[in-house]
Design a protein around this motif. Structure first.
Motif, PDB file in Angstrom:
ATOM      1  N   ILE A   1       0.844  -1.202   0.000  1.00 35.64           N
ATOM      2  CA  ILE A   1       0.000   0.000   0.000  1.00 35.64           C
ATOM      3  C   ILE A   1       0.878   1.250   0.000  1.00 35.64           C
ATOM      4  CG2 ILE A   1      -1.672   1.342   1.350  1.00 35.64           C
ATOM      5  CD1 ILE A   1      -2.871  -1.401   2.203  1.00 35.64           C
ATOM      6  N   PHE A   2       1.923   1.255   0.845  1.00 40.46           N
ATOM      7  CA  PHE A   2       2.864   2.377   0.852  1.00 40.46           C
ATOM      8  C   PHE A   2       3.472   2.570  -0.539  1.00 40.46           C
ATOM      9  CE2 PHE A   2       3.653   1.429   5.563  1.00 40.46           C
ATOM     10  CZ  PHE A   2       2.813   2.443   5.976  1.00 40.46           C
ATOM     11  N   LEU A   3       3.825   1.456  -1.165  1.00 45.80           N
ATOM     12  CA  LEU A   3       4.459   1.520  -2.477  1.00 45.80           C
ATOM     13  C   LEU A   3       3.510   2.066  -3.542  1.00 45.80           C
ATOM     14  CD1 LEU A   3       7.118   0.868  -3.878  1.00 45.80           C
ATOM     15  CD2 LEU A   3       6.181  -1.386  -4.399  1.00 45.80           C
ATOM     16  N   ILE A   4       2.281   1.602  -3.534  1.00 41.91           N
ATOM     17  CA  ILE A   4       1.293   2.069  -4.521  1.00 41.91           C
ATOM     18  C   ILE A   4       1.001   3.553  -4.322  1.00 41.91           C
ATOM     19  CG2 ILE A   4      -1.132   1.861  -5.225  1.00 41.91           C
ATOM     20  CD1 ILE A   4      -0.774  -1.215  -4.650  1.00 41.91           C
ATOM     21  N   VAL A   5       0.799   3.967  -3.088  1.00 43.87           N
ATOM     22  CA  VAL A   5       0.528   5.380  -2.819  1.00 43.87           C
ATOM     23  C   VAL A   5       1.749   6.232  -3.188  1.00 43.87           C
ATOM     24  CG1 VAL A   5      -0.040   7.078  -1.029  1.00 43.87           C
ATOM     25  CG2 VAL A   5      -1.229   4.883  -1.089  1.00 43.87           C
ATOM     26  N   GLY A   6       2.941   5.714  -2.898  1.00 42.69           N
ATOM     27  CA  GLY A   6       4.160   6.412  -3.298  1.00 42.69           C
ATOM     28  C   GLY A   6       4.248   6.566  -4.808  1.00 42.69           C
ATOM     29  N   GLY A   7       3.866   5.529  -5.546  1.00 39.68           N
ATOM     30  CA  GLY A   7       3.833   5.615  -7.005  1.00 39.68           C
ATOM     31  C   GLY A   7       2.821   6.632  -7.499  1.00 39.68           C
ATOM     32  N   LEU A   8       1.702   6.734  -6.806  1.00 41.36           N
ATOM     33  CA  LEU A   8       0.695   7.741  -7.177  1.00 41.36           C
ATOM     34  C   LEU A   8       1.225   9.156  -6.927  1.00 41.36           C
ATOM     35  CD1 LEU A   8      -2.539   5.989  -5.873  1.00 41.36           C
ATOM     36  CD2 LEU A   8      -1.749   6.188  -8.244  1.00 41.36           C
ATOM     37  N   PHE A   9       1.990   9.323  -5.849  1.00 45.84           N
ATOM     38  CA  PHE A   9       2.620  10.629  -5.611  1.00 45.84           C
ATOM     39  C   PHE A   9       3.673  10.928  -6.678  1.00 45.84           C
ATOM     40  CE2 PHE A   9       0.874  10.738  -1.244  1.00 45.84           C
ATOM     41  CZ  PHE A   9       0.488  12.067  -1.208  1.00 45.84           C
ATOM     42  N   GLU A  10       4.330   9.882  -7.179  1.00 44.49           N
ATOM     43  CA  GLU A  10       5.277  10.093  -8.277  1.00 44.49           C
ATOM     44  C   GLU A  10       4.538  10.602  -9.518  1.00 44.49           C
ATOM     45  OE1 GLU A  10       8.840   7.959 -10.772  1.00 44.49           O
ATOM     46  OE2 GLU A  10       7.560   6.702  -9.529  1.00 44.49           O
ATOM     47  N   THR A  11       3.385  10.021  -9.794  1.00 48.15           N
ATOM     48  CA  THR A  11       2.552  10.502 -10.888  1.00 48.15           C
ATOM     49  C   THR A  11       2.138  11.954 -10.650  1.00 48.15           C
ATOM     50  OG1 THR A  11       1.709   8.280 -11.310  1.00 48.15           O
ATOM     51  CG2 THR A  11       0.382  10.100 -12.112  1.00 48.15           C
ATOM     52  N   ALA A  12       1.796  12.269  -9.406  1.00 43.36           N
ATOM     53  CA  ALA A  12       1.375  13.633  -9.073  1.00 43.36           C
ATOM     54  C   ALA A  12       2.517  14.624  -9.269  1.00 43.36           C
ATOM     55  CB  ALA A  12       0.860  13.689  -7.633  1.00 43.36           C
ATOM     56  N   PHE A  13       3.758  14.232  -8.943  1.00 42.37           N
ATOM     57  CA  PHE A  13       4.831  15.213  -9.137  1.00 42.37           C
ATOM     58  C   PHE A  13       5.125  15.413 -10.612  1.00 42.37           C
ATOM     59  CE2 PHE A  13       8.243  11.906  -7.975  1.00 42.37           C
ATOM     60  CZ  PHE A  13       8.990  11.967  -9.146  1.00 42.37           C
TER      61      PHE A  13
ATOM     62  N   LYS B   1       9.747   3.671   3.141  1.00 44.23           N
ATOM     63  CA  LYS B   1       8.963   2.842   4.068  1.00 44.23           C
ATOM     64  C   LYS B   1       8.669   1.468   3.455  1.00 44.23           C
ATOM     65  CE  LYS B   1       6.527   2.387   7.851  1.00 44.23           C
ATOM     66  NZ  LYS B   1       7.229   2.015   9.059  1.00 44.23           N
ATOM     67  N   ALA B   2       8.313   1.433   2.183  1.00 47.33           N
ATOM     68  CA  ALA B   2       7.992   0.163   1.525  1.00 47.33           C
ATOM     69  C   ALA B   2       9.204  -0.745   1.427  1.00 47.33           C
ATOM     70  CB  ALA B   2       7.410   0.433   0.138  1.00 47.33           C
ATOM     71  N   THR B   3      10.385  -0.160   1.191  1.00 49.73           N
ATOM     72  CA  THR B   3      11.586  -0.988   1.022  1.00 49.73           C
ATOM     73  C   THR B   3      12.118  -1.556   2.333  1.00 49.73           C
ATOM     74  OG1 THR B   3      13.028   0.960   1.041  1.00 49.73           O
ATOM     75  CG2 THR B   3      12.308   0.136  -1.110  1.00 49.73           C
ATOM     76  N   GLN B   4      11.527  -1.171   3.431  1.00 46.64           N
ATOM     77  CA  GLN B   4      11.921  -1.774   4.703  1.00 46.64           C
ATOM     78  C   GLN B   4      11.488  -3.231   4.786  1.00 46.64           C
ATOM     79  OE1 GLN B   4      10.292   0.961   7.580  1.00 46.64           O
ATOM     80  NE2 GLN B   4      12.047   2.338   7.427  1.00 46.64           N
ATOM     81  N   SER B   5      10.460  -3.612   3.995  1.00 46.61           N
ATOM     82  CA  SER B   5      10.029  -5.010   4.032  1.00 46.61           C
ATOM     83  C   SER B   5       9.891  -5.643   2.646  1.00 46.61           C
ATOM     84  CB  SER B   5       8.711  -5.136   4.801  1.00 46.61           C
ATOM     85  OG  SER B   5       7.714  -4.340   4.211  1.00 46.61           O
ATOM     86  N   LEU B   6      10.067  -4.882   1.581  1.00 50.45           N
ATOM     87  CA  LEU B   6      10.028  -5.437   0.223  1.00 50.45           C
ATOM     88  C   LEU B   6      11.426  -5.407  -0.385  1.00 50.45           C
ATOM     89  CD1 LEU B   6       6.855  -3.626  -1.196  1.00 50.45           C
ATOM     90  CD2 LEU B   6       7.023  -5.997  -0.431  1.00 50.45           C
ATOM     91  N   PRO B   7      11.709  -6.329  -1.305  1.00 52.65           N
ATOM     92  CA  PRO B   7      13.008  -6.287  -1.984  1.00 52.65           C
ATOM     93  C   PRO B   7      13.156  -4.976  -2.762  1.00 52.65           C
ATOM     94  CG  PRO B   7      11.823  -8.318  -2.501  1.00 52.65           C
ATOM     95  CD  PRO B   7      10.879  -7.444  -1.745  1.00 52.65           C
ATOM     96  N   ILE B   8      14.338  -4.354  -2.665  1.00 47.97           N
ATOM     97  CA  ILE B   8      14.551  -3.045  -3.288  1.00 47.97           C
ATOM     98  C   ILE B   8      14.337  -3.093  -4.792  1.00 47.97           C
ATOM     99  CG2 ILE B   8      17.058  -3.320  -3.482  1.00 47.97           C
ATOM    100  CD1 ILE B   8      15.252  -0.027  -2.750  1.00 47.97           C
TER     101      ILE B   8
END
Length: 109
Positions: free
Chosen positions: A4-16, A51-58
């Protein structure tokens, strides 16, 4: 939760990316506001990726994050900046989405 952190982070990337596009079209104080939005979205996107990379593979996290940003930016470009929606652009966009989904399903976490 990391996804969820990763998806929301990707959406913020789209927003920037959207903010950069709007800043390019604007002038005066409006440009400064769009660049401010860009910076806010950039920071939020990076913090969520961290935050997402703390538990997902980089490798997986970064690929999915950039993929969401790329797909979102293309869609924003089509709907808001009159970019073309040609067959080949859509074809490769769908292959990118398929790859992102595939990475999610083959990754631990």
């Amino acid at each position: 939760m990391a996804w969820i952190f990763l998806i929301v982070g990707g959406l913020f990337e789209t927003a920037f990316a959207f903010c950069l596009g709007k800043a390019k079209e604007s002038n005066g104080n409006e440009t400064v506001l769009w660049y401010g939005g860009f910076l806010i979205c950039l920071v939020a996107s990076m913090l969520l990726l961290i935050k997402a990379t703390q538990s997902l593979p980089i490798g997986t996290a970064y690929a999915v994050w950039t993929g969401i940003g790329a797909v979102g930016s293309v869609i924003m470009g089509i709907f808001f900046f009159n970019e073309p929606a040609t067959f080949w652009r859509m074809f490769f966009l769908f292959t990118l989405v398929s790859s992102i989904v595939g990475l999610k399903y083959v990754s631990a976490g």
